[in-house]
Design a protein around this motif. Structure first.
Motif, PDB file in Angstrom:
ATOM      1  N   GLY A 164      29.960  11.778  20.064  1.00 30.34           N
ATOM      2  CA  GLY A 164      30.020  12.629  21.241  1.00 30.34           C
ATOM      3  C   GLY A 164      31.437  12.782  21.752  1.00 30.34           C
ATOM      4  N   ILE A 165      31.581  13.414  22.919  1.00 29.08           N
ATOM      5  CA  ILE A 165      32.897  13.652  23.517  1.00 29.08           C
ATOM      6  C   ILE A 165      33.598  12.315  23.757  1.00 29.08           C
ATOM      7  N   GLY A 166      34.893  12.258  23.409  1.00 29.62           N
ATOM      8  CA  GLY A 166      35.660  11.038  23.553  1.00 29.62           C
ATOM      9  C   GLY A 166      35.754  10.255  22.261  1.00 29.62           C
ATOM     10  N   SER A 167      34.972  10.616  21.253  1.00 28.25           N
ATOM     11  CA  SER A 167      35.054   9.909  19.969  1.00 28.25           C
ATOM     12  C   SER A 167      34.872  10.893  18.815  1.00 28.25           C
ATOM     13  N   VAL A 168      33.638  11.033  18.305  1.00 27.10           N
ATOM     14  CA  VAL A 168      33.380  11.953  17.200  1.00 27.10           C
ATOM     15  C   VAL A 168      32.412  13.021  17.681  1.00 27.10           C
ATOM     16  N   ARG A 169      32.950  14.185  18.005  1.00 27.56           N
ATOM     17  CA  ARG A 169      32.123  15.279  18.480  1.00 27.56           C
ATOM     18  C   ARG A 169      31.316  15.875  17.328  1.00 27.56           C
ATOM     19  N   GLY A 170      30.259  16.568  17.670  1.00 25.94           N
ATOM     20  CA  GLY A 170      29.376  17.102  16.648  1.00 25.94           C
ATOM     21  C   GLY A 170      28.212  16.177  16.345  1.00 25.94           C
ATOM     22  N   PHE A 171      28.356  14.887  16.701  1.00 26.15           N
ATOM     23  CA  PHE A 171      27.267  13.922  16.585  1.00 26.15           C
ATOM     24  C   PHE A 171      26.797  13.561  17.988  1.00 26.15           C
ATOM     25  N   GLU A 172      25.536  13.225  18.124  1.00 34.15           N
ATOM     26  CA  GLU A 172      24.989  12.894  19.437  1.00 34.15           C
ATOM     27  C   GLU A 172      25.712  11.697  20.025  1.00 34.15           C
ATOM     28  N   GLY A 173      25.847  11.674  21.337  1.00 32.18           N
ATOM     29  CA  GLY A 173      26.548  10.606  22.012  1.00 32.18           C
ATOM     30  C   GLY A 173      25.998   9.236  21.669  1.00 32.18           C
ATOM     31  N   ALA A 174      26.901   8.299  21.318  1.00 31.68           N
ATOM     32  CA  ALA A 174      26.584   6.895  21.031  1.00 31.68           C
ATOM     33  C   ALA A 174      25.678   6.714  19.829  1.00 31.68           C
ATOM     34  N   ARG A 196      43.194  25.336  28.913  1.00 35.75           N
ATOM     35  CA  ARG A 196      43.581  25.471  27.518  1.00 35.75           C
ATOM     36  C   ARG A 196      42.338  25.453  26.630  1.00 35.75           C
ATOM     37  N   TRP A 197      42.488  25.992  25.438  1.00 35.58           N
ATOM     38  CA  TRP A 197      41.458  25.820  24.442  1.00 35.58           C
ATOM     39  C   TRP A 197      42.081  25.087  23.259  1.00 35.58           C
ATOM     40  N   PHE A 198      41.262  24.565  22.385  1.00 40.95           N
ATOM     41  CA  PHE A 198      41.787  23.723  21.322  1.00 40.95           C
ATOM     42  C   PHE A 198      40.883  23.774  20.092  1.00 40.95           C
ATOM     43  N   LEU A 252      37.176  19.043  33.003  1.00 41.93           N
ATOM     44  CA  LEU A 252      36.000  19.619  32.350  1.00 41.93           C
ATOM     45  C   LEU A 252      36.340  19.892  30.893  1.00 41.93           C
ATOM     46  N   GLU A 253      35.475  19.425  29.988  1.00 40.58           N
ATOM     47  CA  GLU A 253      35.678  19.686  28.567  1.00 40.58           C
ATOM     48  C   GLU A 253      34.378  20.166  27.948  1.00 40.58           C
ATOM     49  N   LEU A 254      34.476  21.257  27.221  1.00 42.86           N
ATOM     50  CA  LEU A 254      33.356  21.784  26.460  1.00 42.86           C
ATOM     51  C   LEU A 254      33.795  21.869  25.008  1.00 42.86           C
ATOM     52  N   SER A 255      32.892  21.520  24.103  1.00 38.61           N
ATOM     53  CA  SER A 255      33.253  21.588  22.693  1.00 38.61           C
ATOM     54  C   SER A 255      32.061  22.046  21.864  1.00 38.61           C
ATOM     55  N   ALA A 314      25.719  19.957  18.362  1.00 42.79           N
ATOM     56  CA  ALA A 314      26.860  20.861  18.199  1.00 42.79           C
ATOM     57  C   ALA A 314      27.580  21.128  19.523  1.00 42.79           C
ATOM     58  N   PHE A 315      26.848  21.490  20.552  1.00 45.00           N
ATOM     59  CA  PHE A 315      27.465  21.848  21.831  1.00 45.00           C
ATOM     60  C   PHE A 315      27.438  20.635  22.758  1.00 45.00           C
ATOM     61  N   GLN A 316      28.588  20.263  23.276  1.00 50.73           N
ATOM     62  CA  GLN A 316      28.692  19.108  24.168  1.00 50.73           C
ATOM     63  C   GLN A 316      29.657  19.424  25.296  1.00 50.73           C
ATOM     64  N   PHE A 317      29.380  18.868  26.443  1.00 55.90           N
ATOM     65  CA  PHE A 317      30.304  19.054  27.557  1.00 55.90           C
ATOM     66  C   PHE A 317      30.258  17.850  28.470  1.00 55.90           C
ATOM     67  N   GLN A 318      31.326  17.706  29.266  1.00 58.20           N
ATOM     68  CA  GLN A 318      31.448  16.546  30.144  1.00 58.20           C
ATOM     69  C   GLN A 318      32.424  16.888  31.256  1.00 58.20           C
ATOM     70  N   ILE A 319      32.114  16.432  32.455  1.00 59.80           N
ATOM     71  CA  ILE A 319      33.063  16.510  33.565  1.00 59.80           C
ATOM     72  C   ILE A 319      33.528  15.095  33.845  1.00 59.80           C
ATOM     73  N   GLY A 320      34.851  14.904  33.791  1.00 59.50           N
ATOM     74  CA  GLY A 320      35.395  13.585  34.073  1.00 59.50           C
ATOM     75  C   GLY A 320      35.841  12.841  32.829  1.00 59.50           C
ATOM     76  N   THR A 321      35.966  13.508  31.691  1.00 60.36           N
ATOM     77  CA  THR A 321      36.394  12.865  30.456  1.00 60.36           C
ATOM     78  C   THR A 321      37.687  13.497  29.975  1.00 60.36           C
TER      79      THR A 321
END
Length: 779
Positions: free
Chosen positions: A654-664, A703-705, A752-755, A770-777
């Motif tokens: 998930g966000i903060g590590s490996v996106r595209g896979f479910e958190g944890a 920004r986008w990335f 705010l991050e969306l990926s 596939a789609f993940q987002f978080q406020i505060g990361t």
């Protein structure tokens, strides 16, 4: 002129000039000696002021020329609408009609500006409360008010002054303002540029034509100040590329008949591009030629660059400033050879006198104690002036977070040639905060946060905070107090109490039907070893308890934990760490790095240690792109014949590590319930290229990335549980790869991050998202 016969002449005029013309037409009279002077009609003006304007006094002779001069002087004072002079029995009688004074100034319909700021602007043209009312001055005030709006790009503004008579010969002035719409830039035309592309030059400008994101950035709204800044940016851009004779004519700005569209034309005379044929140092080098020469970054044979030239000037000034030469002057002088298109560049060095600091004066701090600011100063009183120490001091004061503005300046001490005073002016901001927030994450779902904090309690520089947050998987309450200067050497001390309740991550099979509660207290110290480095060490006591243990739904790993350790455990955890932060911004960094090394060592019931390391690099690629690299490693191990406690495992996905896979979701799975267990070892790597958002090139917070992630979670003891036998994960502990695109914004609610990420090497049993987002990361 006899005493029994009344002689009178009257002179009336609408201006001093007219009074002079009418004077010869007045009734002729014989000059006389003034026995007394009377003033009639005054209400606010002191009679003595009127006497001061007259060219004569009691006992002096009065004639027609003196009468004309008297009227001219009284009119030129600006205090009167009408002046009449009578003579009766050798007594000079002056009758005046005073102009009204301005009692109040108000604005109706004005939203673009603050009333106070506009009132100050009008006062600079002589129109303010208490001043004598004058129609010409009112026209100047109306013009000035319109100019303020035109500078903001509001060309449709209409200003209507309303004059209201008030008692005691006063008036109230009210300006009715119809602001209209902002004029937007329709076209920006560059004329005359041949060697540099128009698209390349337009990227340097802050003003743009309307685009997809200009509703947010406002860069399509015309501003005279912004245009002037853009012209300077273009000039600097040319100078950085060797165009030493660049000239940009005054801009031509036109507006459409409906006053909604702006057309800007800039005419550029590029000249030739020059290369450096020689680079020299001259002047008084104080015998430091060997030390100063390496500071010259421009070399012969290179294209002239104003940026590199200025960097050299700053480097030499900074070096000499560090030696106490506060007023060193370095003057770069290019001599052009127009025939060969080359230039000889000479840096003339004048160090001036070496000076020391007499006093450091602190101002603007109403609430914050002087010592809180002074202890951040690296420049000391009665020491040689050091420009680097002063710059460092300014940055350290700003990093406190207590002030909205920090200005550090130096001033020569009058009467001396070798002393300066350092003035530190700050503008305080509220440092207490009550925050309430609502967020939503694709892993933790609904998140509620709340807290109260005071970062500068009683102006001492200490901080005290209470923070509470709750989500689907985590609840926490933390009370912390930090003294950043527990010792004079800058050792900080932090004491904390915390409560955490965690429902381990699951795959919706067990429905989270168990929980781990931790209650603890900690004491930590931070020891600065340089301006950017700090060592941390401390200890905490923690009590853990497992509840709601239903054998049908509780993961087997947790049931085994209870059999080995019991439902309640106690741990005394020692920690030590080091971090180094050289990033240019903690919010949206573009260069620099961040390094963190830490280790936890636990005793009593839980016997384990966890070593962690993180490294970040931010590399600027041009002016608009940033390459960010991040690496994270955690390595845990148990000792004393105990197992590694499952309640202390680490997670990834998930966000903060490996996106595209479910958190944890990365790592071992429980063999009974299939829950995500985490592991004692984690490795994560990220590469991310930040690009400017269309229409928001210079807004670093939007920004986008594009990104690529890699990571894995397993156990240092070996082995990897793959989940329930009837639904195992083929490669739960293997390396996972993902790539995708995303969007980041420093929103008012927090980062705010969306990926959108695509898992690249999924195996049966892997959980994709596939789609993940978080406020505060953050990254």
């Amino acid at each position: 002129m006899s005493s029994s016969r009344k002689k009178q002449f009257a002179l009336r005029a609408v201006s001093a000039a007219m009074a002079a013309l009418l004077a010869p037409l007045a009734n002729a009279f014989t000059p006389f000696v003034i026995q007394d002077i009377q003033v009639n009609g005054i209400q606010r003006i002191d009679p003595g002021a009127v006497f001061g304007f007259l060219p004569v006094k009691v006992g002096e002779s009065f004639d027609e020329s003196k009468a004309s001069e008297s009227i001219q002087r009284l009119y030129s004072s600006g205090f009167f609408n009408d002046v009449k002079i009578d003579v009766e029995n050798n007594v000079l009688v002056i009758t005046v009609q005073e102009r009204p004074t301005i009692a109040s100034i108000s604005f109706n319909g004005m939203r673009e500006f603050n009333d106070k700021n506009i009132t100050q602007a009008l006062a600079q043209v002589g129109f303010s409360e208490g001043r004598v009312f004058d129609r010409s001055m009112l026209e100047r005030a109306e013009f000035e008010l319109k100019q303020q709006y035109l500078a903001k790009g509001k060309y449709g503004v209409e200003v209507t002054p309303i004059i209201t008579p008030l008692p005691r010969n006063r008036v109230g002035i009210s300006f009715d303002v119809f602001e209209g719409d902002l004029a937007k830039i329709k076209e920006i035309n560059l004329v005359g540029n041949q060697q540099l592309k128009t698209s390349e030059l337009l990227k340097q400008m802050q003003l743009t034509t309307s685009g997809m994101m200009t509703w947010y950035t406002g860069s399509n709204k015309y501003s005279r100040e912004k245009l002037e800044g853009d012209i300077e940016r273009l000039r600097s851009y040319y100078l950085d590329r060797g165009f030493l004779e660049i000239q940009i004519e005054p801009p031509q700005v036109s507006i459409s008949p409906d006053r909604k569209d702006i057309f800007i034309t800039l005419t550029i005379h590029e000249g030739d591009r020059y290369r450096l044929s020689d680079v020299k140092l001259a002047g008084d080098l104080l015998g430091l030629d060997a030390q100063i020469q390496p500071l010259v970054t421009v070399k012969a044979g290179e294209t002239f660059s104003a940026e590199k030239t200025n960097q050299t000037v700053e480097a030499i000034s900074s070096y000499l400033g560090g030696l106490g030469y506060a007023f060193a002057n370095i003057n770069p002088n290019p001599v052009l050879d127009r025939e060969n298109k080359t230039a000889d560049l000479t840096f003339y060095v004048d160090p001036g006198r070496r000076v020391y600091v007499r006093r450091i004066e602190i101002g603007g701090n109403v609430r914050t104690r002087d010592q809180v600011i002074r202890r951040e100063m690296r420049q000391h009183e009665a020491a040689w002036y050091d420009a680097q120490d002063i710059a460092t001091s300014r940055d350290r004061i700003d990093r406190l977070g207590y002030f909205t503005e920090v200005d550090v300046s130096t001033a020569a001490v009058p009467g001396t040639a070798d002393q300066v005073d350092v003035h530190v002016e700050v503008k305080e901001k509220p440092t207490g905060m009550i925050n309430l927030g609502v967020g939503y994450g694709s892993t933790d779902k609904l998140m509620l946060t709340g807290g109260i904090s005071q970062d500068n309690i009683f102006g001492s520089g200490n901080s005290l905070s209470l923070q509470v947050n709750t989500s689907k998987s985590n609840r926490a309450a933390i009370l912390a107090h930090t003294d950043p200067y527990w010792t004079k050497d800058g050792i900080s001390k932090t004491t904390s109490l915390y409560y955490r309740r965690t429902t381990p991550y699951d795959n919706d099979y067990s429905d989270g039907d168990y929980e781990v509660t931790a209650i603890g207290a900690g004491l930590n110290f931070g020891i600065p070893i340089s301006e950017n480095d700090r060592i941390y060490m401390g200890a905490s006591y923690e009590h853990n308890r497992l509840d709601r243990l239903d054998p049908r739904y509780t993961p087997l790993a947790y049931q085994e934990f209870v059999r080995e350790f019991g439902k309640s455990t106690n741990a005394f955890i020692f920690n030590v760490g080091w971090d180094k932060d050289t990033r240019d911004s903690a919010i949206a960094p573009t260069r620099g790095g961040y390094t963190r090394l830490s280790g936890d060592f636990s005793t009593l019931d839980l016997r384990y240690y966890m070593l962690s390391a993180q490294q970040q690099y931010y590399l600027p690629l041009g002016t608009d792109y940033t390459l960010a690299l991040n690496g994270l490693v955690d390595w845990g191990k148990s000792y004393g014949g105990r197992s590694f406690p499952v309640i202390k495992t680490v997670y990834a996905g998930g966000i903060g590590s490996v996106r595209g896979f479910e958190g944890a979701s990365l790592g071992p799975r429980d063999t009974l319930t299939g829950d995500y267990l985490g592991g004692s070892r984690r490795v994560v790597g990220n590469v991310q290229l930040y690009l400017p958002f269309p229409g928001a090139t210079r807004d670093r917070t939007l920004r986008w990335f594009i990104f690529g992630d890699v990571g894995r979670v397993d156990n240092t003891s070996g082995g990897c549980a793959k989940g329930r036998p009837n639904d195992p994960a083929t490669d739960a502990c293997g390396w996972k790869y993902a790539a995708g695109i995303g969007f980041s914004w420093q929103s008012p609610m927090g980062p705010l991050e969306l990926s959108y990420g695509r898992a690249l090497n999924t195996k049966p049993g892997d959980e994709k998202q596939a789609f993940q987002f978080q406020i505060g990361t953050g990254f």
